[in-house]
Enzyme design. Sequence first.
Site, PDB file in Angstrom:
ATOM      1  CB  ALA A  12      -0.921   0.002   1.225  1.00 25.72           C
ATOM      2  NE  ARG A  17      12.120   5.034   1.244  1.00 26.28           N
ATOM      3  CZ  ARG A  17      12.243   4.053   2.140  1.00 26.28           C
ATOM      4  NH1 ARG A  17      13.418   3.814   2.677  1.00 26.28           N
ATOM      5  NH2 ARG A  17      11.219   3.305   2.495  1.00 26.28           N
ATOM      6  NE  ARG A 329       8.127  -2.912 -33.752  1.00 28.54           N
ATOM      7  CZ  ARG A 329       7.342  -2.277 -34.628  1.00 28.54           C
ATOM      8  NH1 ARG A 329       7.775  -2.015 -35.858  1.00 28.54           N
ATOM      9  NH2 ARG A 329       6.141  -1.885 -34.280  1.00 28.54           N
ATOM     10  CG  ASN A 380       3.308  -2.288 -42.054  1.00 22.20           C
ATOM     11  OD1 ASN A 380       3.967  -1.283 -42.304  1.00 22.20           O
ATOM     12  ND2 ASN A 380       3.230  -2.806 -40.843  1.00 22.20           N
ATOM     13  NE  ARG A 434      14.539  -1.595 -62.992  1.00 19.80           N
ATOM     14  CZ  ARG A 434      15.184  -2.726 -62.747  1.00 19.80           C
ATOM     15  NH1 ARG A 434      15.203  -3.249 -61.539  1.00 19.80           N
ATOM     16  NH2 ARG A 434      15.831  -3.339 -63.713  1.00 19.80           N
TER      17      ARG A 434
HETATM   18  C1  UD1 Z   1      10.407  -1.853   6.317  1.00 17.42           C
HETATM   19  C2  UD1 Z   1      10.570  -2.186   7.809  1.00 17.42           C
HETATM   20  C3  UD1 Z   1      12.065  -2.227   8.154  1.00 17.42           C
HETATM   21  C4  UD1 Z   1      12.756  -3.254   7.285  1.00 17.42           C
HETATM   22  C5  UD1 Z   1      12.475  -3.015   5.795  1.00 17.42           C
HETATM   23  C6  UD1 Z   1      12.942  -4.221   4.978  1.00 17.42           C
HETATM   24  C7  UD1 Z   1       8.614  -1.247   8.975  1.00 17.42           C
HETATM   25  C8  UD1 Z   1       8.097  -0.149   9.831  1.00 17.42           C
HETATM   26  N1  UD1 Z   1       9.900  -1.178   8.613  1.00 17.42           N
HETATM   27  O1  UD1 Z   1      10.992  -0.578   6.115  1.00 17.42           O
HETATM   28  O2  UD1 Z   1      12.236  -2.560   9.534  1.00 17.42           O
HETATM   29  O3  UD1 Z   1      14.146  -3.234   7.532  1.00 17.42           O
HETATM   30  O4  UD1 Z   1      11.072  -2.861   5.535  1.00 17.42           O
HETATM   31  O5  UD1 Z   1      12.865  -3.980   3.604  1.00 17.42           O
HETATM   32  O6  UD1 Z   1       7.880  -2.169   8.671  1.00 17.42           O
HETATM   33  N2  UD1 Z   1       3.403  -0.514   3.178  1.00 17.42           N
HETATM   34  C9  UD1 Z   1       2.038  -0.649   3.323  1.00 17.42           C
HETATM   35  N3  UD1 Z   1       1.354   0.302   4.029  1.00 17.42           N
HETATM   36  C10 UD1 Z   1       1.974   1.370   4.589  1.00 17.42           C
HETATM   37  C11 UD1 Z   1       3.381   1.479   4.468  1.00 17.42           C
HETATM   38  C12 UD1 Z   1       4.060   0.516   3.748  1.00 17.42           C
HETATM   39  O7  UD1 Z   1       1.439  -1.598   2.813  1.00 17.42           O
HETATM   40  O8  UD1 Z   1       1.277   2.191   5.209  1.00 17.42           O
HETATM   41  C13 UD1 Z   1       4.114  -1.526   2.367  1.00 17.42           C
HETATM   42  C14 UD1 Z   1       4.917  -0.895   1.240  1.00 17.42           C
HETATM   43  O9  UD1 Z   1       4.159  -0.839   0.045  1.00 17.42           O
HETATM   44  C15 UD1 Z   1       6.100  -1.847   1.113  1.00 17.42           C
HETATM   45  C16 UD1 Z   1       6.235  -2.467   2.488  1.00 17.42           C
HETATM   46  O10 UD1 Z   1       5.042  -2.189   3.194  1.00 17.42           O
HETATM   47  O11 UD1 Z   1       5.863  -2.881   0.177  1.00 17.42           O
HETATM   48  C17 UD1 Z   1       7.414  -1.873   3.262  1.00 17.42           C
HETATM   49  O12 UD1 Z   1       7.269  -0.456   3.296  1.00 17.42           O
HETATM   50  P1  UD1 Z   1       8.513   0.514   3.128  1.00 17.42           P
HETATM   51  O13 UD1 Z   1       8.031   1.897   3.220  1.00 17.42           O
HETATM   52  O14 UD1 Z   1       9.344   0.107   1.982  1.00 17.42           O
HETATM   53  O15 UD1 Z   1       9.277   0.170   4.486  1.00 17.42           O
HETATM   54  P2  UD1 Z   1      10.835   0.270   4.747  1.00 17.42           P
HETATM   55  O16 UD1 Z   1      11.164   1.682   5.105  1.00 17.42           O
HETATM   56  O17 UD1 Z   1      11.594  -0.354   3.664  1.00 17.42           O
HETATM   57 MG    MG Z   2      11.102  -1.044   1.803  1.00 17.70          MG
END
Ligand code: UD1
Ligand code: MG
Length: 452
Positions: A12, A17, A329, A380, A434
């Site tokens: 979600a 980043r 393609r 074509n 031609r």
């Molecule tokens: C998260 C972990 C971190 C870990 C890292 C590993 C948490 C708080 N932190 O950090 O400890 O080292 O992953 O890769 O869990 N997501 C949701 N809902 C939200 C926020 C995020 O579904 O509200 C999903 C994102 O889409 C993603 C995953 O959770 O697929 C991780 O979220 P992300 O923001 O990447 O967390 P990290 O900062 O990487």
């Molecule tokens: Mg992550």
Amino acid sequence: MDSSLSVVILAAGAGTRMKSPTPKVLHTLCGKSMLALIINQALELSDDIHIVLYHQAQRVQDMLQCEFGALLDSTLHIHIQDVDRFPGTGGALRGIESKHHRVLVLNGDMPLVRSSSLKTLCARTEPIVMSLFWLQNPDGYGRVVLDSDEIHTIAQANPPKNPKVLKIIEQKDASAQELEIRSVNAGVYVFDRDVLTRYIPRLSNANAQKEYYLTDVVALARDEGVAIGGVFVSEGEYMGVNDKIHLTKAQEVLLARLREHAMAQGVMMDMPHTIYIESDVVFEGECVLENGVRICGKSVIRDSHIKAHSVIESSVVIKSDVGPMAHLRPNSHITRTHIGNFVELKSAHLEGVKAGHLSYLGDCEIGEGSNIGAGVITCNYDGKAKHKSIIGKNVFVGSDCQLVAPVRLESNTLIAAGSTITHNVPSGALAIARTKQHNKPGFFAKFFGKTK
Ligand code: UD1
Ligand code: MG
């Protein structure tokens, strides 16, 4: 498949980043989105998979419909997170009712993870099992605080078998000392369903990001005596993708796997690190891929030689040679055919054909024994619609001809070089279209006023 296991995939997040209008989990590696890659692994483990969406949920749902349509609602269940009230990975798990009593939770941004290693995690029986790895540079990951008798600020060659996990601290909440910790949270967990029911509602958002962290369940549960299992995993498989640098690194790992798989099946490669192949490409028999080759989509390459810097997209190549620098393609299908340099094909079906140089062959069929000269173009497209060129068997198309489609060249015909063919050519005929050549004796001297 472990019928007692449910899976939740967290997808979600906004993926800020990535700095991209595309939702993070839809970014692709070797032609497949991160989310599709991880769902494919989850499908090998469970018949009850929950996917949590929010940001650009409709776009993600469209991909799911397209790739996994038949499984939606039966095996795959979509949830929309209440991000306004409960942001964060902990918020994502609110309200999810899993069918089974063990729940594997996966971050959606871990495209390299494989079901085989997830099985090792799932085999553990503690009420909470979490995955971690050592990193020289732990930047960006949550730090895992281990019991004090374990040295966790130095990356270890042989990590402990049963690390005692105390808590997880997110990078943004960590003190300078905690930032030195090199054991990091990989982002895969197995929970007893009861543990989630008990602790998810008790999470707080009193932290730097004002989010409900799933990672805080560990400390909450541990304080109440719940056993926590830690499993060391490899970064090569569990790395999280948060930006485009990570995405490129992860794709390199996946590519290396795909190349090795292809080589194990008998494909020979020159300078393999320069070759790009996608997950759905199938190789059969003995194939050779020269340096710089790119093969995408659902292509099948059987007993063929693909020469340097050729690109093949969703096409079938059987007992043929292609390139160097040729472009097939989508929807091209060639058998026993020679395609030379700078030849482009699109929706072209060629059998037993030679097209050696500099041609565009689009929306066409060409039969056994036909030769396509240098610079031949199938025209074509008339600006509104695409039309077909049908070329029979043993047709000799001289160099630099344009075939204005729709057009049919029957078998056993000759097309004179430089012709623009606008009408069908009957079997046995020579077509020549031609202007006639006129030689004017002595014109050079008349024009330049001297003899050179
Ligand atoms: C998260 C972990 C971190 C870990 C890292 C590993 C948490 C708080 N932190 O950090 O400890 O080292 O992953 O890769 O869990 N997501 C949701 N809902 C939200 C926020 C995020 O579904 O509200 C999903 C994102 O889409 C993603 C995953 O959770 O697929 C991780 O979220 P992300 O923001 O990447 O967390 P990290 O900062 O990487
Ligand atoms: Mg992550």
